[in-house]
Write an enzyme that holds these catalytic residues in place. Structure first.
Site, mmCIF file in Angstrom:
data_model
loop_
_atom_site.group_PDB
_atom_site.id
_atom_site.type_symbol
_atom_site.label_atom_id
_atom_site.label_comp_id
_atom_site.label_asym_id
_atom_site.label_seq_id
_atom_site.Cartn_x
_atom_site.Cartn_y
_atom_site.Cartn_z
ATOM 1 N N HIS A 119 0.840 -1.207 0.000
ATOM 2 C CA HIS A 119 0.000 0.000 0.000
ATOM 3 C C HIS A 119 0.870 1.251 0.000
ATOM 4 O O HIS A 119 2.069 1.192 0.287
ATOM 5 C CB HIS A 119 -0.922 0.029 1.227
ATOM 6 C CG HIS A 119 -2.116 -0.872 1.100
ATOM 7 N ND1 HIS A 119 -2.077 -2.198 1.445
ATOM 8 C CD2 HIS A 119 -3.372 -0.641 0.643
ATOM 9 C CE1 HIS A 119 -3.262 -2.743 1.220
ATOM 10 N NE2 HIS A 119 -4.070 -1.821 0.722
ATOM 11 N N LYS A 149 -0.660 5.049 4.451
ATOM 12 C CA LYS A 149 -1.585 4.137 5.161
ATOM 13 C C LYS A 149 -1.239 4.041 6.646
ATOM 14 O O LYS A 149 -0.075 3.859 7.008
ATOM 15 C CB LYS A 149 -1.573 2.750 4.509
ATOM 16 C CG LYS A 149 -2.623 1.820 5.103
ATOM 17 C CD LYS A 149 -2.927 0.640 4.189
ATOM 18 C CE LYS A 149 -3.913 -0.327 4.820
ATOM 19 N NZ LYS A 149 -5.203 0.285 5.181
HETATM 20 N N1 LIG Z 1 -12.891 -0.944 2.570
HETATM 21 C C1 LIG Z 1 -12.227 -0.449 1.524
HETATM 22 O O1 LIG Z 1 -12.457 -0.810 0.352
HETATM 23 C C2 LIG Z 1 -11.175 0.588 1.746
HETATM 24 C C3 LIG Z 1 -10.904 1.003 2.996
HETATM 25 N N2 LIG Z 1 -10.023 2.010 3.202
HETATM 26 C C4 LIG Z 1 -9.883 2.449 4.562
HETATM 27 O O2 LIG Z 1 -10.595 3.674 4.687
HETATM 28 C C5 LIG Z 1 -9.958 4.480 5.649
HETATM 29 C C6 LIG Z 1 -9.686 5.842 5.051
HETATM 30 O O3 LIG Z 1 -8.689 5.725 4.072
HETATM 31 P P1 LIG Z 1 -8.076 7.034 3.377
HETATM 32 O O4 LIG Z 1 -9.161 7.823 2.750
HETATM 33 O O5 LIG Z 1 -6.945 6.586 2.560
HETATM 34 O O6 LIG Z 1 -7.512 7.798 4.652
HETATM 35 P P2 LIG Z 1 -7.248 9.355 4.856
HETATM 36 O O7 LIG Z 1 -6.407 9.472 6.087
HETATM 37 O O8 LIG Z 1 -6.797 9.971 3.593
HETATM 38 O O9 LIG Z 1 -8.699 9.915 5.142
HETATM 39 C C7 LIG Z 1 -9.334 9.799 6.396
HETATM 40 C C8 LIG Z 1 -10.276 10.973 6.505
HETATM 41 O O10 LIG Z 1 -10.947 10.912 7.769
HETATM 42 C C9 LIG Z 1 -10.844 12.201 8.357
HETATM 43 N N3 LIG Z 1 -10.922 12.126 9.810
HETATM 44 C C10 LIG Z 1 -9.938 11.963 10.712
HETATM 45 N N4 LIG Z 1 -10.436 11.953 11.972
HETATM 46 C C11 LIG Z 1 -11.763 12.146 11.852
HETATM 47 C C12 LIG Z 1 -12.821 12.284 12.787
HETATM 48 N N5 LIG Z 1 -12.605 12.146 14.108
HETATM 49 N N6 LIG Z 1 -14.084 12.489 12.308
HETATM 50 C C13 LIG Z 1 -14.314 12.578 10.984
HETATM 51 N N7 LIG Z 1 -13.350 12.460 10.047
HETATM 52 C C14 LIG Z 1 -12.094 12.254 10.476
HETATM 53 C C15 LIG Z 1 -9.493 12.723 7.882
HETATM 54 O O11 LIG Z 1 -9.407 14.118 8.019
HETATM 55 P P3 LIG Z 1 -7.942 14.815 8.084
HETATM 56 O O12 LIG Z 1 -7.283 14.518 6.794
HETATM 57 O O13 LIG Z 1 -8.261 16.265 8.237
HETATM 58 O O14 LIG Z 1 -7.261 14.214 9.261
HETATM 59 C C16 LIG Z 1 -9.547 12.317 6.435
HETATM 60 O O15 LIG Z 1 -10.298 13.205 5.661
HETATM 61 C C17 LIG Z 1 -8.726 3.711 6.114
HETATM 62 O O16 LIG Z 1 -9.052 2.998 7.283
HETATM 63 C C18 LIG Z 1 -8.461 2.745 4.975
HETATM 64 O O17 LIG Z 1 -7.780 1.591 5.371
HETATM 65 C C19 LIG Z 1 -9.386 2.639 2.182
HETATM 66 C C20 LIG Z 1 -9.616 2.251 0.905
HETATM 67 C C21 LIG Z 1 -10.488 1.156 0.591
HETATM 68 O O1 LIG Z 2 -5.738 2.218 3.099
HETATM 69 C C1 LIG Z 2 -5.955 1.824 1.932
HETATM 70 O O2 LIG Z 2 -5.555 2.440 0.923
HETATM 71 C C2 LIG Z 2 -6.705 0.586 1.762
HETATM 72 N N1 LIG Z 2 -7.173 0.005 2.831
HETATM 73 C C3 LIG Z 2 -7.982 -1.146 2.868
HETATM 74 C C4 LIG Z 2 -7.359 -2.225 3.704
HETATM 75 O O3 LIG Z 2 -6.744 -1.910 4.745
HETATM 76 O O4 LIG Z 2 -7.501 -3.399 3.377
HETATM 77 C C5 LIG Z 2 -8.453 -1.605 1.517
HETATM 78 C C6 LIG Z 2 -7.545 -1.303 0.365
HETATM 79 O O5 LIG Z 2 -6.567 -2.290 0.300
HETATM 80 C C7 LIG Z 2 -6.961 0.088 0.403
#
Ligand SMILES: NC(=O)C1=CN([C@@H]2O[C@H](COP(=O)(O)OP(=O)(O)OC[C@H]3O[C@@H](n4cnc5c(N)ncnc54)[C@H](OP(=O)(O)O)[C@@H]3O)[C@@H](O)[C@H]2O)C=CC1
Ligand SMILES: O=C(O)C1=N[C@H](C(=O)O)C[C@H](O)C1
Length: 254
Positions: free
Chosen positions: A143, A147
């Site tokens: 990743h 992450k």
């Molecule tokens: N299930 C799936 O298919 C996938 C899951 N994921 C998961 O999704 C999650 C997010 O990934 P990603 O977008 O890359 O992460 P990021 O860190 O880019 O985004 C997280 C977001 O949440 C915000 N945030 C932080 N704290 C809070 C809070 N207390 N309340 C509300 N919002 C908050 C952050 O704001 P700020 O930037 O201002 O801190 C940011 O905008 C991760 O856990 C990742 O593993 C990701 C991709 C695919």
């Molecule tokens: O953080 C990510 O980017 C992703 N998180 C998810 C995970 O922890 O499995 C899904 C995807 O692989 C992308």
């Protein structure tokens, strides 16, 4: 991920975005969520306040945000799609409890290709469980450098599904270092690689004496997750309360 969900949902004429939520410290609060996502304005401000009249919520955030999200959805009986990974055991318990009151889709990967590969991995594990000479399973995930959690939720899910086929004695080993001794037959190894802007890649190695199988699934960009979450949200509206996953959404369990 929030940006991609907003971008893709705003292009879907069957959907109306009514809220885009972030925490109070986010520097973009008050700006139009469509513009923050890099597109045209959608008339919805990025806000830390929970909107009213919501039909379904998609959560891609951080574990710090999940408790409030669950509480808001339960209070308003709003269906919830949880994509966030790295939840604590108590947060998982809270989500399970919430699913007794509202419909919840919870999956570490919203990607069609990943979920299909999970099914293939189950099949391989079931078939090779008793293979002569024994089976070694290793899970390598790659990743982006940003992450926060390791190993990925997806890698852990692959391991959980494979372990169910291999039996209750299966151990989960995270990385190896030093004089580890010979590898046992009852362990799944996990290796988390963090490089550049990799949007997510998982390789499951099924090693035997004399041959091996590798299942590899890799995202080219993050839209597979955003579009999967949007599909899950549409699927969830009108469902009875309960805990669902992407196998349910994609019809992969039937
Ligand atoms: N299930 C799936 O298919 C996938 C899951 N994921 C998961 O999704 C999650 C997010 O990934 P990603 O977008 O890359 O992460 P990021 O860190 O880019 O985004 C997280 C977001 O949440 C915000 N945030 C932080 N704290 C809070 C809070 N207390 N309340 C509300 N919002 C908050 C952050 O704001 P700020 O930037 O201002 O801190 C940011 O905008 C991760 O856990 C990742 O593993 C990701 C991709 C695919
Ligand atoms: O953080 C990510 O980017 C992703 N998180 C998810 C995970 O922890 O499995 C899904 C995807 O692989 C992308």
């Amino acid at each position: 991920m929030g940006r991609r969900v907003v971008a893709l949902a705003s292009e879907d004429t069957s959907l109306k975005i009514v809220g885009a939520i972030d925490h109070q410290g986010n520097p973009h609060l008050g700006e139009d969520a469509g513009v923050v996502a890099g597109f045209a304005p959608i008339g919805v401000e990025l806000s830390s306040k929970w909107p009213e009249e919501v039909e379904v919520v998609i959560d891609f955030s951080l574990p710090e945000a999940i408790d409030r999200c669950i509480e808001e959805c339960v209070e308003a009986t709003t269906p919830l799609v949880v994509a966030t990974t790295g939840l604590s055991d108590s947060q998982k318990a809270k989500l399970n409890a919430a699913a007794k009151l509202i419909p919840v889709v919870w999956a570490p990967s919203m990607s069609l290709a990943v979920n299909l590969t999970m099914k293939l991995a189950e099949q391989v594990a079931e078939t090779l469980d008793d293979v002569v000479g024994g089976l070694d399973v290793e899970i390598i995930e790659r990743h982006h450098r940003f992450k926060a959690d390791a190993p990925s939720g997806t890698a852990l899910k692959f391991g959980e599904l494979i372990a169910k086929k291999l039996g209750p004695d299966t151990m989960h080993i995270h990385g190896r270092e030093g004089h580890t001794g010979e590898r046992t037959r009852c362990e799944i190894g996990y290796h988390a690689v963090r490089v550049g802007d990799n949007p997510g890649e998982h390789t499951i190695v099924f090693g035997m004496l004399g041959e091996k199988i590798e299942l590899n699934v890799a995202a080219s960009n993050r839209d597979c997750y955003a579009s999967g979450a949007i599909a899950a949200a549409k699927w969830l509206i009108g469902r009875p309360k309960g805990l669902y996953n992407m196998f349910d959404v994609l019809g992969l369990d039937s």
